[in-house]
Design a protein around this motif. Structure first.
Motif, PDB file in Angstrom:
ATOM      1  N   GLY A   1      -0.227  -3.032 -14.342  1.00 34.38           N
ATOM      2  CA  GLY A   1      -0.959  -3.053 -13.079  1.00 34.38           C
ATOM      3  C   GLY A   1      -0.319  -4.050 -12.143  1.00 34.38           C
ATOM      4  O   GLY A   1       0.083  -5.148 -12.577  1.00 34.38           O
ATOM      5  N   LEU A   2      -0.178  -3.688 -10.871  1.00 30.81           N
ATOM      6  CA  LEU A   2       0.392  -4.586  -9.862  1.00 30.81           C
ATOM      7  C   LEU A   2      -0.737  -5.271  -9.097  1.00 30.81           C
ATOM      8  O   LEU A   2      -1.731  -4.642  -8.746  1.00 30.81           O
ATOM      9  N   PHE A   3      -0.557  -6.566  -8.833  1.00 31.56           N
ATOM     10  CA  PHE A   3      -1.598  -7.354  -8.182  1.00 31.56           C
ATOM     11  C   PHE A   3      -1.035  -8.070  -6.957  1.00 31.56           C
ATOM     12  O   PHE A   3       0.124  -8.473  -6.954  1.00 31.56           O
ATOM     13  N   LYS A   4      -1.885  -8.238  -5.952  1.00 34.25           N
ATOM     14  CA  LYS A   4      -1.425  -8.852  -4.702  1.00 34.25           C
ATOM     15  C   LYS A   4      -1.283 -10.363  -4.808  1.00 34.25           C
ATOM     16  O   LYS A   4      -0.562 -10.980  -4.028  1.00 34.25           O
ATOM     17  N   THR A   5      -2.001 -10.983  -5.763  1.00 31.10           N
ATOM     18  CA  THR A   5      -1.901 -12.432  -5.930  1.00 31.10           C
ATOM     19  C   THR A   5      -1.840 -12.797  -7.414  1.00 31.10           C
ATOM     20  O   THR A   5      -2.279 -12.031  -8.280  1.00 31.10           O
ATOM     21  N   ARG A   6      -1.303 -13.966  -7.675  1.00 24.29           N
ATOM     22  CA  ARG A   6      -1.256 -14.478  -9.057  1.00 24.29           C
ATOM     23  C   ARG A   6      -2.667 -14.667  -9.609  1.00 24.29           C
ATOM     24  O   ARG A   6      -2.931 -14.369 -10.779  1.00 24.29           O
ATOM     25  N   LYS A   7      -3.571 -15.138  -8.742  1.00 25.82           N
ATOM     26  CA  LYS A   7      -4.951 -15.398  -9.162  1.00 25.82           C
ATOM     27  C   LYS A   7      -5.626 -14.122  -9.660  1.00 25.82           C
ATOM     28  O   LYS A   7      -6.306 -14.124 -10.700  1.00 25.82           O
TER      29      LYS A   7
ATOM     30  N   ALA B   1       0.843  -1.206   0.000  1.00 28.51           N
ATOM     31  CA  ALA B   1       0.000   0.000   0.000  1.00 28.51           C
ATOM     32  C   ALA B   1       0.877   1.253   0.000  1.00 28.51           C
ATOM     33  O   ALA B   1       0.597   2.227  -0.715  1.00 28.51           O
ATOM     34  N   THR B   2       1.948   1.220   0.785  1.00 27.17           N
ATOM     35  CA  THR B   2       2.884   2.350   0.828  1.00 27.17           C
ATOM     36  C   THR B   2       3.591   2.500  -0.511  1.00 27.17           C
ATOM     37  O   THR B   2       3.755   3.607  -1.024  1.00 27.17           O
ATOM     38  N   LEU B   3       4.003   1.368  -1.077  1.00 24.23           N
ATOM     39  CA  LEU B   3       4.649   1.370  -2.390  1.00 24.23           C
ATOM     40  C   LEU B   3       3.764   2.070  -3.423  1.00 24.23           C
ATOM     41  O   LEU B   3       4.201   2.971  -4.135  1.00 24.23           O
ATOM     42  N   ALA B   4       2.499   1.673  -3.474  1.00 24.16           N
ATOM     43  CA  ALA B   4       1.563   2.228  -4.450  1.00 24.16           C
ATOM     44  C   ALA B   4       1.381   3.732  -4.262  1.00 24.16           C
ATOM     45  O   ALA B   4       1.296   4.479  -5.243  1.00 24.16           O
ATOM     46  N   PHE B   5       1.341   4.173  -3.020  1.00 27.96           N
ATOM     47  CA  PHE B   5       1.091   5.594  -2.736  1.00 27.96           C
ATOM     48  C   PHE B   5       2.210   6.484  -3.268  1.00 27.96           C
ATOM     49  O   PHE B   5       1.953   7.599  -3.742  1.00 27.96           O
ATOM     50  N   PHE B   6       3.457   6.005  -3.214  1.00 30.88           N
ATOM     51  CA  PHE B   6       4.592   6.860  -3.567  1.00 30.88           C
ATOM     52  C   PHE B   6       5.118   6.632  -4.996  1.00 30.88           C
ATOM     53  O   PHE B   6       5.994   7.356  -5.449  1.00 30.88           O
ATOM     54  N   MET B   7       4.568   5.631  -5.697  1.00 28.61           N
ATOM     55  CA  MET B   7       4.970   5.392  -7.085  1.00 28.61           C
ATOM     56  C   MET B   7       4.447   6.507  -7.993  1.00 28.61           C
ATOM     57  O   MET B   7       3.320   6.971  -7.818  1.00 28.61           O
ATOM     58  N   GLU B   8       5.267   6.912  -8.950  1.00 30.67           N
ATOM     59  CA  GLU B   8       4.836   7.948  -9.900  1.00 30.67           C
ATOM     60  C   GLU B   8       5.792   7.946 -11.088  1.00 30.67           C
ATOM     61  O   GLU B   8       6.970   7.613 -10.956  1.00 30.67           O
TER      62      GLU B   8
ATOM     63  N   PHE C   1     -10.077  -3.890 -12.686  1.00 27.83           N
ATOM     64  CA  PHE C   1      -9.903  -5.337 -12.578  1.00 27.83           C
ATOM     65  C   PHE C   1      -8.978  -5.732 -11.417  1.00 27.83           C
ATOM     66  O   PHE C   1      -8.264  -6.714 -11.467  1.00 27.83           O
ATOM     67  N   ASN C   2      -8.972  -4.906 -10.355  1.00 25.63           N
ATOM     68  CA  ASN C   2      -8.355  -5.236  -9.053  1.00 25.63           C
ATOM     69  C   ASN C   2      -6.846  -5.062  -8.938  1.00 25.63           C
ATOM     70  O   ASN C   2      -6.224  -5.617  -8.019  1.00 25.63           O
ATOM     71  N   ALA C   3      -6.228  -4.299  -9.834  1.00 27.42           N
ATOM     72  CA  ALA C   3      -4.831  -3.929  -9.602  1.00 27.42           C
ATOM     73  C   ALA C   3      -4.783  -2.983  -8.403  1.00 27.42           C
ATOM     74  O   ALA C   3      -5.647  -2.115  -8.274  1.00 27.42           O
ATOM     75  N   PHE C   4      -3.777  -3.142  -7.530  1.00 30.81           N
ATOM     76  CA  PHE C   4      -3.688  -2.210  -6.398  1.00 30.81           C
ATOM     77  C   PHE C   4      -2.968  -0.929  -6.809  1.00 30.81           C
ATOM     78  O   PHE C   4      -3.004   0.071  -6.093  1.00 30.81           O
ATOM     79  N   HIS C   5      -2.333  -0.959  -7.983  1.00 24.52           N
ATOM     80  CA  HIS C   5      -1.778   0.263  -8.562  1.00 24.52           C
ATOM     81  C   HIS C   5      -1.541   0.016 -10.049  1.00 24.52           C
ATOM     82  O   HIS C   5      -1.236  -1.107 -10.455  1.00 24.52           O
ATOM     83  N   ALA C   6      -1.683   1.056 -10.863  1.00 21.37           N
ATOM     84  CA  ALA C   6      -1.431   0.950 -12.297  1.00 21.37           C
ATOM     85  C   ALA C   6      -0.720   2.209 -12.763  1.00 21.37           C
ATOM     86  O   ALA C   6      -1.065   3.315 -12.325  1.00 21.37           O
TER      87      ALA C   6
END
Length: 290
Positions: free
Chosen positions: A259-265, A212-219, A243-248
């Motif tokens: 897009g980054l995802f928390k699980t492979r599924k 979550a921290t990673l996603a917030f500071f990515m740019e 489609f549920n990426a936690f960051h794109a």
């Protein structure tokens, strides 16, 4: 001799910041590079005619001296004092990484060519020396030789390896449009006021596995510039989040969005949906060591 094969791994930018423009025309950057499992394959074999011959499964790829693979082979031959008037080499590029996409496909191919040719010629070269040779071909080549996760500074050639706690899955989409890297950098303005990444916070988040921290500071400060040229980038980004990426975010100068995802599924689910919309859709995971 059996053909020599080497994988050429793509990269994405977990961040991209521009600090200023240098007197030589290059931009001073600070960015976090991440190697991913999406890859081309470089194959070296012996030919019949002296010199370097390049072949590929992609017809649109330049197969002459304009290809970074050719430049890498020529430069390494000179380094080893190998006379190409007598040597006969065929370099086949099995291209899977989309072209002109912000994923360093050409640089990855050049790096893999260095490694494959060293094995072909039975030569050993220190990685630092190879990276110095690579820098003369392209700013991303030294990173592609090192691989993993790294902070890249200068024009991208000053590299600091980073530790990552949590591997990540991602889905990448290359819209059916490209943007010129030179034009994107030319259009970028330091006075634009766009949100910038915090690389130190990203490095800390990677080491602790705090997604979550990673996603917030990515740019990526180039994304607004490229999006103004290719509006489809914003649509892809919204789809990945839907489609549920936690960051794109866009990689490099574009136009690929990942897009980054928390699980492979979750990544596989998004991939199945997106490939029905976009022809160039890929699923991959991060690589943290060679």
């Amino acid at each position: 001799m059996e053909p020599i094969r080497e994988k050429a791994y793509a990269k994405v930018n977990l961040s991209l910041d521009i600090l200023g423009k240098r007197q030589d025309g290059y931009h001073e950057v600070s960015m976090i590079m991440q190697q991913i499992s999406l890859h081309d394959l470089i194959e070296i074999s012996t030919g019949r005619q002296p010199g370097i011959k390049i072949t590929s499964n992609k017809s649109k790829l330049p197969l002459n001296k304009n290809n970074l693979v050719y430049k890498a082979a020529e430069k390494l031959a000179n380094y080893h004092q190998i006379h190409l008037q007598k040597e006969s080499i065929i370099i086949h590029i099995e291209k899977n990484i989309p072209v002109a996409a912000g994923l360093a496909g050409g640089s990855a191919d050049a790096a893999a060519t260095f490694c494959a040719l060293n094995r072909y010629w039975k030569k050993e070269v220190a990685e630092n020396d190879l990276m110095d040779l690579g820098k003369e071909i392209g700013a991303d080549v030294p990173y592609c030789l090192m691989g993993g996760t790294a902070l890249a500074e200068g024009i991208g050639e000053k590299l600091t390896p980073l530790k990552v706690k949590t591997p990540m899955w991602m889905v990448l989409v290359k819209p059916p449009f490209s943007a010129s890297t030179a034009e994107v950098y030319k259009a970028f303005s330091m006075a634009s006021g766009n949100r910038r990444p915090d690389n130190q916070k990203i490095i800390e988040a990677l080491s602790k596995g705090k997604l979550a921290t990673l996603a917030f500071f990515m740019e990526n400060v180039l994304q607004p510039v490229t999006t103004s040229m290719v509006p489809e980038i914003e649509k892809v980004q919204k789809k990945l989040l839907e489609f549920n990426a936690f960051h794109a975010m866009m990689s490099g100068s574009g136009t690929t969005v990942f897009g980054l995802f928390k699980t492979r599924k979750k990544a596989e689910s998004a991939y199945e949906k997106l490939r029905k919309i976009y022809q160039e859709t890929y699923i991959a995971h991060t690589i943290h060591h060679r």
